[in-house]
Design an enzyme around this catalytic site. Structure first.
Site, short mmCIF file in Angstrom:
data_model
loop_
_atom_site.label_atom_id
_atom_site.label_comp_id
_atom_site.label_asym_id
_atom_site.label_seq_id
_atom_site.Cartn_x
_atom_site.Cartn_y
_atom_site.Cartn_z
N HIS A 1 9.47 -8.88 23.11
CA HIS A 1 10.25 -10.18 23.43
C HIS A 1 9.28 -11.10 24.15
CE1 HIS A 1 11.19 -8.06 26.89
NE2 HIS A 1 11.63 -9.15 27.33
N TYR B 1 -7.01 -11.67 51.21
CA TYR B 1 -7.90 -12.83 51.02
C TYR B 1 -7.17 -13.94 50.02
CZ TYR B 1 -11.68 -15.93 51.16
OH TYR B 1 -12.70 -16.81 51.31
N HIS C 1 11.09 -3.64 24.43
CA HIS C 1 11.50 -4.01 23.07
C HIS C 1 10.48 -5.44 23.03
CE1 HIS C 1 14.11 -4.35 19.68
NE2 HIS C 1 13.53 -5.59 19.71
N ASN D 1 6.30 -11.24 29.30
CA ASN D 1 5.88 -10.25 30.37
C ASN D 1 5.71 -8.95 29.42
OD1 ASN D 1 5.98 -11.93 32.68
ND2 ASN D 1 8.21 -11.65 32.77
N CYS E 1 17.76 -4.50 21.08
CA CYS E 1 17.64 -3.96 19.59
C CYS E 1 19.09 -4.62 18.72
CB CYS E 1 17.81 -2.59 19.81
SG CYS E 1 16.32 -1.55 19.76
N CYS F 1 19.19 -0.12 24.37
CA CYS F 1 18.33 -1.40 24.57
C CYS F 1 19.15 -2.78 24.36
CB CYS F 1 17.02 -1.18 23.76
SG CYS F 1 16.34 -2.55 23.52
N SER G 1 11.38 -6.05 31.52
CA SER G 1 12.56 -5.32 31.97
C SER G 1 12.83 -4.30 30.62
CB SER G 1 13.88 -6.08 32.37
OG SER G 1 13.88 -6.87 30.91
N HIS H 1 12.04 -1.80 18.08
CA HIS H 1 12.04 -1.48 19.47
C HIS H 1 10.59 -1.18 20.02
CE1 HIS H 1 13.63 -0.43 23.48
NE2 HIS H 1 12.83 0.50 23.51
N GLN I 1 -9.78 -13.80 44.36
CA GLN I 1 -11.24 -13.13 44.22
C GLN I 1 -11.57 -12.21 43.18
OE1 GLN I 1 -11.98 -9.70 45.34
NE2 GLN I 1 -13.92 -9.78 45.29
N GLN J 1 10.12 -14.88 26.68
CA GLN J 1 11.08 -15.80 27.40
C GLN J 1 10.62 -17.13 27.26
OE1 GLN J 1 13.24 -14.75 31.04
NE2 GLN J 1 11.65 -12.99 31.21
P1 H2U Z 1 11.95 -9.82 30.90
O1 H2U Z 1 11.67 -8.29 30.32
O2 H2U Z 1 10.65 -10.51 30.68
O3 H2U Z 1 12.36 -9.76 32.26
O4 H2U Z 1 13.03 -10.63 29.88
C1 H2U Z 1 14.13 -10.17 29.67
C2 H2U Z 1 15.23 -11.17 30.08
O5 H2U Z 1 16.32 -10.73 29.26
C3 H2U Z 1 15.49 -11.34 31.45
O6 H2U Z 1 15.14 -12.77 31.78
C4 H2U Z 1 17.57 -11.16 29.99
C5 H2U Z 1 17.12 -11.30 31.48
O7 H2U Z 1 17.74 -12.31 32.19
N1 H2U Z 1 18.56 -10.48 29.76
C6 H2U Z 1 19.86 -11.09 29.08
O8 H2U Z 1 19.91 -12.18 28.76
N2 H2U Z 1 20.74 -10.08 28.74
C7 H2U Z 1 20.98 -8.63 28.77
O9 H2U Z 1 21.83 -8.31 28.40
C8 H2U Z 1 19.85 -8.28 29.54
C9 H2U Z 1 18.62 -9.12 29.95
ZN ZN Z 2 15.21 -2.28 21.63
#
Ligand code: H2U
Ligand code: ZN
Length: 338
Positions: free
Chosen positions: A166, A316, A164, A153, A53, A50, A161, A113, A323, A168
């Site tokens: 987090h 739609y 963990h 998200n 982490c 990760c 992504s 994590h 809707q 943004q």
């Molecule tokens: P999301 O899980 O909401 O996509 O947020 C993860 C963000 O982490 C994503 O915008 C950034 C990605 O650009 N990121 C880093 O800054 N460094 C990394 O090593 C991987 C992901």
């Molecule tokens: Zn992690």
């Protein structure tokens, strides 16, 4: 006699000025469409793969420190950069483009994590609230930055992504579309009525009760009257605050508590770690007072009728208007019961 529980109607979103079509009778229709994969099994406390982490390497060669509570870093793939040269392009008012400076950061909620807002200790979530305030103030004080959006998200279905915990932070110099609509509606309301729209709205929701999901002494959570997503909720401060930086010490605890309550209800709904996009709307950081703005958070979860059937915004919705089937009142009743 028209039946608001059954008959098709449209509702106005007072915050954006847009309409949503409500078709409760459609909840009975069969589903042979896409089924989402079940969420993966339990995560480990620490994942060596990760990039969020503690102690692990990120893309681009940076390494996370051995952090113990929250941790903020500049997004290695920032969508906006501060050192963006000023440029403007305009061809006959049809091909229009502008440079956009900004700052993007990632904030880890916890070194662990496998936690989520729903199962973090409220005292630890309070540290996340403190970090949000700190980031909002620090980034917002940059003269190039006029809006700071804090959003999370959660879950693969919503494009996260990484599990963990987090969020943004994207900030930029112009008002993003959604914020701009809400600003216009709140400002017009204040102009017309001399009052804050969301103060008045929260009062109606508290007195009606049918769309309330949860509350504490500082915040109320409801399925808004104009909700688009099946189990959409909005968290509104009881006191009129234009931004997260005006929260009192007690209200910061209150925010941590209500976020935990709402996300825990979500997790109980279908018995899975509930996916959503959530984020805060508050006053722009352009230095003006913005009394029209009332701090709130939106939760937009995609799930519709089970852990594996999601709402699609297609057809739609893409060509006409959003809707929904299940009424906001029915959704609130289910969340309230959990
Ligand atoms: P999301 O899980 O909401 O996509 O947020 C993860 C963000 O982490 C994503 O915008 C950034 C990605 O650009 N990121 C880093 O800054 N460094 C990394 O090593 C991987 C992901
Ligand atoms: Zn992690």
């Amino acid at each position: 006699m028209f039946d608001w529980k059954q008959d098709p109607h449209r509702r106005l979103n007072a915050l954006t000025g847009e309409w949503v079509l409500v078709s409760p009778h459609r909840t009975q229709r069969p589903w042979l469409g896409q089924v989402e994969p079940q969420a993966p099994a339990a995560q480990p406390e620490y994942d060596p793969e990760c990039y969020l982490c503690p102690g692990n390497a990120r893309a681009g060669g940076m390494r996370n420190p051995g952090y113990a509570s929250t941790f903020v870093f500049e997004n290695d793939f920032a969508a906006l950069k501060l050192a963006t040269p000023v440029a403007r392009f305009d061809r006959d008012g049809l091909l229009v483009a502008e440079s956009e400076p900004g700052i993007c950061r990632v904030l880890c909620f916890s070194p662990r994590h496998n936690l989520t807002m729903a199962n973090m200790a409220t005292a630890d979530l309070r540290l996340v609230v403190d970090a949000w305030v700190e980031q909002y103030v620090e980034i917002g004080s940059n003269p190039a930055i006029n809006y700071v959006l804090i959003f999370e998200n959660r879950g693969a279905m919503m494009g996260a992504s990484n599990p963990h915990p987090h969020c943004q932070i994207w900030s930029n110099s112009t008002l993003p579309n959604e914020v701009s609509k809400e600003q216009a509606c709140q400002a017009a309301w204040r102009e017309r009525r001399g009052n804050c729209m969301l103060c008045e709205y929260a009062e109606i929701e508290i007195s009606e009760g049918s769309r309330l999901v949860d509350e504490n002494q500082d915040f109320v959570a409801m399925v808004p009257f104009w909700a688009v997503w099946p189990f959409e909720t909005m968290v509104v401060s009881r006191r009129h605050l234009s931004g997260i930086d005006s929260l009192s010490d007690g209200e910061r605890d209150g925010l941590a508590d209500i976020l935990k309550r709402v996300t825990a209800r979500y997790d109980r709904l279908f018995g899975v770690s509930f996916p959503y996009t959530m984020g805060f709307h508050q006053r722009p950081t352009d230095g003006a007072e913005h009394p029209e703005w009332h701090l709130h958070a939106h939760f937009y979860p995609p799930l519709l009728r089970s852990a594996t059937v999601r709402k699609f915004m297609v057809g739609y919705e893409m060509l006409a208007a959003p809707q929904r089937d299940i009424t906001p009142e029915a959704a609130a009743e289910r969340l309230r019961a959990l």
